[in-house]
Design a protein around this motif. Structure first.
Motif, short mmCIF file in Angstrom:
data_model
loop_
_atom_site.label_atom_id
_atom_site.label_comp_id
_atom_site.label_asym_id
_atom_site.label_seq_id
_atom_site.Cartn_x
_atom_site.Cartn_y
_atom_site.Cartn_z
N ARG A 8 -55.49 105.19 24.57
CA ARG A 8 -55.67 106.55 24.04
C ARG A 8 -57.06 107.10 24.38
O ARG A 8 -57.24 108.31 24.44
N LYS A 9 -58.03 106.19 24.55
CA LYS A 9 -59.39 106.57 24.96
C LYS A 9 -59.91 107.76 24.15
O LYS A 9 -60.22 108.84 24.68
N CYS A 10 -60.03 107.55 22.83
CA CYS A 10 -60.50 108.61 21.94
C CYS A 10 -61.92 109.07 22.29
O CYS A 10 -62.28 110.22 22.06
N ASN A 11 -62.74 108.14 22.82
CA ASN A 11 -64.12 108.46 23.19
C ASN A 11 -64.90 109.06 22.02
O ASN A 11 -65.57 110.10 22.15
N ILE A 12 -64.80 108.38 20.87
CA ILE A 12 -65.60 108.78 19.71
C ILE A 12 -66.45 107.60 19.27
O ILE A 12 -66.21 106.45 19.65
N ASP A 13 -67.45 107.88 18.47
CA ASP A 13 -68.31 106.85 17.90
C ASP A 13 -67.68 106.37 16.61
O ASP A 13 -67.69 107.08 15.59
N ARG A 14 -67.08 105.17 16.64
CA ARG A 14 -66.36 104.67 15.47
C ARG A 14 -67.28 104.18 14.37
O ARG A 14 -66.82 103.83 13.28
N SER A 15 -68.58 104.19 14.59
CA SER A 15 -69.51 103.91 13.49
C SER A 15 -69.66 105.15 12.61
O SER A 15 -70.16 105.06 11.48
N GLU A 16 -69.22 106.30 13.10
CA GLU A 16 -69.34 107.55 12.36
C GLU A 16 -68.00 108.07 11.85
O GLU A 16 -67.92 108.68 10.80
N ARG A 17 -66.92 107.84 12.60
CA ARG A 17 -65.60 108.27 12.15
C ARG A 17 -64.54 107.41 12.81
O ARG A 17 -64.81 106.70 13.78
N THR A 18 -63.33 107.45 12.26
CA THR A 18 -62.26 106.60 12.78
C THR A 18 -61.57 107.28 13.95
O THR A 18 -61.55 108.50 14.07
N GLY A 19 -60.98 106.44 14.82
CA GLY A 19 -60.22 106.94 15.94
C GLY A 19 -58.75 107.05 15.61
O GLY A 19 -58.34 106.98 14.44
N TYR A 20 -57.92 107.21 16.65
CA TYR A 20 -56.47 107.31 16.46
C TYR A 20 -55.95 106.07 15.73
O TYR A 20 -55.01 106.16 14.94
N CYS A 21 -56.57 104.93 15.98
CA CYS A 21 -56.14 103.67 15.36
C CYS A 21 -56.41 103.64 13.86
O CYS A 21 -55.93 102.74 13.17
N GLY A 22 -57.19 104.60 13.36
CA GLY A 22 -57.49 104.65 11.94
C GLY A 22 -58.58 103.69 11.51
O GLY A 22 -58.79 103.46 10.32
N SER A 23 -59.29 103.12 12.49
CA SER A 23 -60.22 102.04 12.19
C SER A 23 -61.66 102.43 12.50
O SER A 23 -61.93 103.21 13.41
N GLY A 24 -62.54 101.83 11.73
CA GLY A 24 -63.95 102.01 11.97
C GLY A 24 -64.48 100.96 12.93
O GLY A 24 -63.75 100.40 13.74
N GLU A 25 -65.75 100.64 12.77
CA GLU A 25 -66.43 99.81 13.75
C GLU A 25 -66.14 98.32 13.61
O GLU A 25 -66.04 97.60 14.60
N PHE A 26 -65.99 97.84 12.37
CA PHE A 26 -65.90 96.40 12.13
C PHE A 26 -64.46 95.93 12.00
O PHE A 26 -63.60 96.67 11.51
N PRO A 27 -64.18 94.69 12.41
CA PRO A 27 -62.83 94.15 12.25
C PRO A 27 -62.38 94.23 10.79
O PRO A 27 -63.15 93.98 9.87
N ARG A 28 -61.13 94.59 10.62
CA ARG A 28 -60.55 94.72 9.28
C ARG A 28 -59.27 93.89 9.26
O ARG A 28 -58.40 94.05 10.11
N VAL A 29 -59.17 93.00 8.29
CA VAL A 29 -58.09 92.00 8.26
C VAL A 29 -57.36 92.08 6.92
O VAL A 29 -57.98 92.26 5.87
#
Length: 291
Positions: A8-29
């Motif tokens: 999908r190549k959202c090309n966003i900074d996931r430390s600031e907001r979530t991408g299409y995947c709904g996820s931030g920067e750190f692994p979430r389990v």
């Protein structure tokens, strides 16, 4: 860093907001525990060390893990904590560590695998993968367990908002096979390396299933990969919004899929009994093994 880990190549900074995947920067389990419901060479007698990651770049409307893939339930962990999770599972005797839908956390996963584990690592994914990202896993993943959900663009768009899924997954699976080569089992029938391609038969979508089987039979030779034809479709997530998906498979539908697989000469692999559509295939996502 701008994220382009998945197709999908959202090309966003996931430390600031979530991408299409709904996820931030750190692994979430959401769960980490021995899992007995994978293919026999993966689960064996002691189970697969299944680590379920939250979020997903596909977000299929019928996902059986909808609570975590779209609902994003889970707990953030560091790469060091992730590795500790693997080691605790290995102490329980699992045959492998299976990373389930981890593509959007590639950076953290790579760090967690900086040192080899004493058991094979399984990359268990929806098949919607970037070849560039997969190349970074070479040597750290021994077994690939991708879905081949669609070989037709129309259902890929309708159910996963990914009309490019067919060509993307075909390229990804070809890269997986390039890395592992033909599959190998140990003396107990447990997989040491290789690729298992999964396909879940969707109700009302036999043409798509036949097209997937055609691609597998035409692309790979006997002994190259294993193929797993799955009957366990159960209406989860938003399936009720799609009339054709709001039911389970009929005997006629799944029988036709099995016959076509046999007619196309695919003998390396598995198919489920129709009665395999069970709720127990979906575990409780309650942070087991995380906290």
């Amino acid at each position: 860093m701008l994220c382009s880990l998945c197709p999908r190549k959202c090309n966003i900074d996931r430390s600031e907001r979530t991408g299409y995947c709904g996820s931030g920067e750190f692994p979430r389990v959401a769960r980490a525990a021995p899992h007995m419901w994978e293919e026999p060479p993966i689960s064996g007698e002691r189970g697969s060390g299944a680590v379920f990651f939250s979020g997903c770049s596909l977000r299929c409307v019928y996902c059986q893990n909808y609570d975590i893939s779209v609902g994003n339930f889970g707990k953030n962990v560091t790469p060091a904590e992730l590795r500790s999770i693997y080691l605790r599972l290995i102490e329980k005797g699992v045959h492998n560590i299976s990373l389930i839908t981890a593509s959007h956390f590639l950076e953290g996963v790579l760090e967690s695998l900086s040192e080899p584990l004493p058991v094979p690592v399984v990359w268990n994914s929806g098949g919607y993968e970037s070849v560039e990202s997969l190349k970074r896993l070479e040597g750290r993943v021994q077994i690939y367990l991708p879905d081949m959900k669609y070989s037709l663009a129309q259902p890929a768009k309708r159910y996963s908002n990914a009309p490019d899924y067919p060509e993307t997954a075909k390229a990804a699976i070809s890269e997986m096979f390039r890395q592992t080569g033909p599959y190998e089992l140990d003396d107990d029938g447990i997989m040491k390396k290789g690729v298992i391609i999964r396909h879940l038969v969707l109700p009302g979508n036999l043409e798509n299933t036949f097209s997937v089987i055609d691609w597998v039979s035409e692309t790979f030779s006997e002994g190259d990969v294993l193929f797993s034809l799955m009957s366990q479709y159960t209406p989860f997530g938003r399936a009720s919004d799609f009339p054709e998906l709001s039911r389970r498979l009929t005997e006629e539908e799944y029988g036709a899929a099995v016959r076509y697989m046999e007619e196309r000469g695919i003998s390396d692999g598995f198919y489920q009994e129709l009665s395999s559509a069970k709720e127990e295939y979906t575990p409780d996502f309650d942070l087991t093994g995380i906290i």
